[in-house]
Design a protein around this motif. Structure first.
Motif, PDB file in Angstrom:
ATOM      1  N   GLU A  11      34.948  29.826  41.014  1.00  0.00           N
ATOM      2  CA  GLU A  11      34.865  31.036  41.869  1.00  0.00           C
ATOM      3  C   GLU A  11      36.520  30.664  42.703  1.00  0.00           C
ATOM      4  OE1 GLU A  11      33.130  32.727  46.012  1.00  0.00           O
ATOM      5  OE2 GLU A  11      31.642  31.963  44.328  1.00  0.00           O
ATOM      6  N   ALA A  12      36.623  29.512  42.922  1.00  0.00           N
ATOM      7  CA  ALA A  12      37.777  29.190  43.740  1.00  0.00           C
ATOM      8  C   ALA A  12      39.206  29.454  42.852  1.00  0.00           C
ATOM      9  CB  ALA A  12      37.968  27.693  44.102  1.00  0.00           C
ATOM     10  N   PHE A  13      39.038  28.807  41.529  1.00  0.00           N
ATOM     11  CA  PHE A  13      40.115  29.202  40.814  1.00  0.00           C
ATOM     12  C   PHE A  13      40.398  30.597  40.148  1.00  0.00           C
ATOM     13  CE2 PHE A  13      39.920  24.622  38.452  1.00  0.00           C
ATOM     14  CZ  PHE A  13      40.961  24.115  39.168  1.00  0.00           C
ATOM     15  N   THR A  14      39.482  31.336  40.116  1.00  0.00           N
ATOM     16  CA  THR A  14      39.483  32.674  39.963  1.00  0.00           C
ATOM     17  C   THR A  14      39.840  33.396  41.086  1.00  0.00           C
ATOM     18  OG1 THR A  14      37.227  32.534  38.642  1.00  0.00           O
ATOM     19  CG2 THR A  14      38.139  34.795  39.323  1.00  0.00           C
ATOM     20  N   ALA A  15      39.590  33.213  42.161  1.00  0.00           N
ATOM     21  CA  ALA A  15      40.418  33.535  43.443  1.00  0.00           C
ATOM     22  C   ALA A  15      41.730  33.302  43.344  1.00  0.00           C
ATOM     23  CB  ALA A  15      39.663  33.146  44.647  1.00  0.00           C
ATOM     24  N   GLU A  16      42.375  31.976  43.223  1.00  0.00           N
ATOM     25  CA  GLU A  16      43.553  31.632  43.449  1.00  0.00           C
ATOM     26  C   GLU A  16      44.221  32.361  42.232  1.00  0.00           C
ATOM     27  OE1 GLU A  16      46.434  27.689  43.020  1.00  0.00           O
ATOM     28  OE2 GLU A  16      44.254  27.336  42.810  1.00  0.00           O
ATOM     29  N   LEU A  20      47.776  34.446  42.678  1.00  0.00           N
ATOM     30  CA  LEU A  20      48.924  34.061  41.976  1.00  0.00           C
ATOM     31  C   LEU A  20      49.435  35.464  40.922  1.00  0.00           C
ATOM     32  CD1 LEU A  20      47.919  30.529  40.876  1.00  0.00           C
ATOM     33  CD2 LEU A  20      49.666  31.210  42.752  1.00  0.00           C
ATOM     34  N   ARG A  21      48.460  36.035  40.520  1.00  0.00           N
ATOM     35  CA  ARG A  21      49.079  37.100  39.668  1.00  0.00           C
ATOM     36  C   ARG A  21      49.447  38.018  40.195  1.00  0.00           C
ATOM     37  NH1 ARG A  21      43.643  36.949  35.433  1.00  0.00           N
ATOM     38  NH2 ARG A  21      44.663  35.357  33.713  1.00  0.00           N
ATOM     39  N   GLU A  22      48.959  38.540  41.452  1.00  0.00           N
ATOM     40  CA  GLU A  22      49.492  39.582  42.542  1.00  0.00           C
ATOM     41  C   GLU A  22      50.942  39.285  42.815  1.00  0.00           C
ATOM     42  OE1 GLU A  22      48.225  41.830  46.404  1.00  0.00           O
ATOM     43  OE2 GLU A  22      46.716  40.493  45.701  1.00  0.00           O
ATOM     44  N   GLU A  23      50.836  37.724  43.271  1.00  0.00           N
ATOM     45  CA  GLU A  23      52.329  37.399  43.821  1.00  0.00           C
ATOM     46  C   GLU A  23      53.501  37.360  42.818  1.00  0.00           C
ATOM     47  OE1 GLU A  23      54.504  33.701  45.958  1.00  0.00           O
ATOM     48  OE2 GLU A  23      52.193  33.589  45.700  1.00  0.00           O
ATOM     49  N   HIS A  24      52.973  37.102  41.502  1.00  0.00           N
ATOM     50  CA  HIS A  24      53.678  37.306  40.420  1.00  0.00           C
ATOM     51  C   HIS A  24      54.323  38.760  39.915  1.00  0.00           C
ATOM     52  CE1 HIS A  24      55.133  37.062  35.860  1.00  0.00           C
ATOM     53  NE2 HIS A  24      55.287  35.900  36.287  1.00  0.00           N
ATOM     54  N   ARG A  25      53.371  39.582  40.210  1.00  0.00           N
ATOM     55  CA  ARG A  25      53.850  41.013  39.947  1.00  0.00           C
ATOM     56  C   ARG A  25      54.602  41.311  41.049  1.00  0.00           C
ATOM     57  NH1 ARG A  25      48.377  41.412  38.559  1.00  0.00           N
ATOM     58  NH2 ARG A  25      47.683  42.182  40.666  1.00  0.00           N
ATOM     59  N   ASP A  26      54.422  41.173  42.377  1.00  0.00           N
ATOM     60  CA  ASP A  26      55.146  41.420  43.566  1.00  0.00           C
ATOM     61  C   ASP A  26      56.702  40.939  43.532  1.00  0.00           C
ATOM     62  OD1 ASP A  26      52.967  42.769  44.577  1.00  0.00           O
ATOM     63  OD2 ASP A  26      52.422  41.010  46.056  1.00  0.00           O
ATOM     64  N   LEU A  27      56.824  39.507  42.699  1.00  0.00           N
ATOM     65  CA  LEU A  27      58.075  39.039  42.651  1.00  0.00           C
ATOM     66  C   LEU A  27      58.977  39.799  41.714  1.00  0.00           C
ATOM     67  CD1 LEU A  27      57.367  35.343  43.080  1.00  0.00           C
ATOM     68  CD2 LEU A  27      58.671  36.793  44.421  1.00  0.00           C
ATOM     69  N   ARG A  51      60.579  30.959  41.552  1.00  0.00           N
ATOM     70  CA  ARG A  51      59.167  31.037  42.186  1.00  0.00           C
ATOM     71  C   ARG A  51      58.412  31.607  41.095  1.00  0.00           C
ATOM     72  NH1 ARG A  51      55.382  29.249  44.939  1.00  0.00           N
ATOM     73  NH2 ARG A  51      53.803  30.672  45.750  1.00  0.00           N
ATOM     74  N   LYS A  52      58.907  32.481  40.463  1.00  0.00           N
ATOM     75  CA  LYS A  52      58.154  33.509  39.344  1.00  0.00           C
ATOM     76  C   LYS A  52      57.756  32.549  38.189  1.00  0.00           C
ATOM     77  CE  LYS A  52      58.607  37.599  36.573  1.00  0.00           C
ATOM     78  NZ  LYS A  52      59.206  38.564  35.956  1.00  0.00           N
ATOM     79  N   LEU A  53      58.645  31.753  37.900  1.00  0.00           N
ATOM     80  CA  LEU A  53      58.437  30.795  36.805  1.00  0.00           C
ATOM     81  C   LEU A  53      57.397  29.784  37.218  1.00  0.00           C
ATOM     82  CD1 LEU A  53      58.900  30.011  33.787  1.00  0.00           C
ATOM     83  CD2 LEU A  53      60.948  28.759  34.699  1.00  0.00           C
ATOM     84  N   TYR A  54      57.524  29.012  38.374  1.00  0.00           N
ATOM     85  CA  TYR A  54      56.240  28.254  38.811  1.00  0.00           C
ATOM     86  C   TYR A  54      55.024  28.833  38.993  1.00  0.00           C
ATOM     87  CZ  TYR A  54      53.286  25.940  41.920  1.00  0.00           C
ATOM     88  OH  TYR A  54      52.267  25.350  42.804  1.00  0.00           O
ATOM     89  N   LEU A  55      55.007  30.220  39.427  1.00  0.00           N
ATOM     90  CA  LEU A  55      53.586  30.830  39.353  1.00  0.00           C
ATOM     91  C   LEU A  55      53.373  30.898  37.772  1.00  0.00           C
ATOM     92  CD1 LEU A  55      54.417  33.554  42.069  1.00  0.00           C
ATOM     93  CD2 LEU A  55      52.913  31.577  42.449  1.00  0.00           C
ATOM     94  N   LYS A  56      54.040  31.372  36.954  1.00  0.00           N
ATOM     95  CA  LYS A  56      53.644  31.525  35.684  1.00  0.00           C
ATOM     96  C   LYS A  56      52.834  30.413  35.051  1.00  0.00           C
ATOM     97  CE  LYS A  56      55.293  32.897  31.041  1.00  0.00           C
ATOM     98  NZ  LYS A  56      56.396  33.098  30.308  1.00  0.00           N
ATOM     99  N   ASP A  57      53.583  29.260  35.354  1.00  0.00           N
ATOM    100  CA  ASP A  57      53.014  27.770  35.002  1.00  0.00           C
ATOM    101  C   ASP A  57      51.957  27.615  35.456  1.00  0.00           C
ATOM    102  OD1 ASP A  57      55.322  27.559  33.381  1.00  0.00           O
ATOM    103  OD2 ASP A  57      56.372  26.151  34.768  1.00  0.00           O
ATOM    104  N   ARG A  58      51.440  27.907  36.899  1.00  0.00           N
ATOM    105  CA  ARG A  58      50.216  27.661  37.620  1.00  0.00           C
ATOM    106  C   ARG A  58      49.225  28.486  37.203  1.00  0.00           C
ATOM    107  NH1 ARG A  58      46.996  24.429  38.970  1.00  0.00           N
ATOM    108  NH2 ARG A  58      45.766  24.956  41.076  1.00  0.00           N
ATOM    109  N   ILE A  59      49.617  29.693  36.974  1.00  0.00           N
ATOM    110  CA  ILE A  59      48.540  30.412  36.348  1.00  0.00           C
ATOM    111  C   ILE A  59      48.053  30.047  34.984  1.00  0.00           C
ATOM    112  CG2 ILE A  59      48.346  32.896  34.985  1.00  0.00           C
ATOM    113  CD1 ILE A  59      50.108  33.957  37.300  1.00  0.00           C
TER     114      ILE A  59
END
Length: 72
Positions: A11-16, A20-27, A51-59
């Motif tokens: 549940e925590a991973f799914t929420a994160e 992260l996907r929303e922040e990636h789209r916003d960027l 930052r967008k690349l970092y988010l992609k890696d974390r996703i």
């Protein structure tokens, strides 16, 4: 060797992942808007892209953690 995730961890991973996907789209939108303005601050755009690349890696990491290993 991976360990099975508990329901709370999933549940925590799914929420994160959703955040992260929303922040990636916003960027992506912010970068497009800056580039359309004409007088673009390249340093700012580079920071947003980094930052967008970092988010992609974390996703990708989270998706990998949520995907069970399949033994063939």
């Amino acid at each position: 060797m991976r360990f099975e995730l508990g329901a709370e961890e999933i549940e925590a991973f799914t929420a994160e992942l959703a955040r992260l996907r929303e922040e990636h789209r916003d960027l992506d939108s912010a970068i497009d808007a800056l580039e359309r303005m004409g007088a673009v601050n390249q340093i700012q755009v580079q920071r947003l892209k980094k930052r967008k690349l970092y988010l992609k890696d974390r996703i990708s990491q989270i998706e990998d953690a949520l995907t069970p290993d399949i033994i063939a």
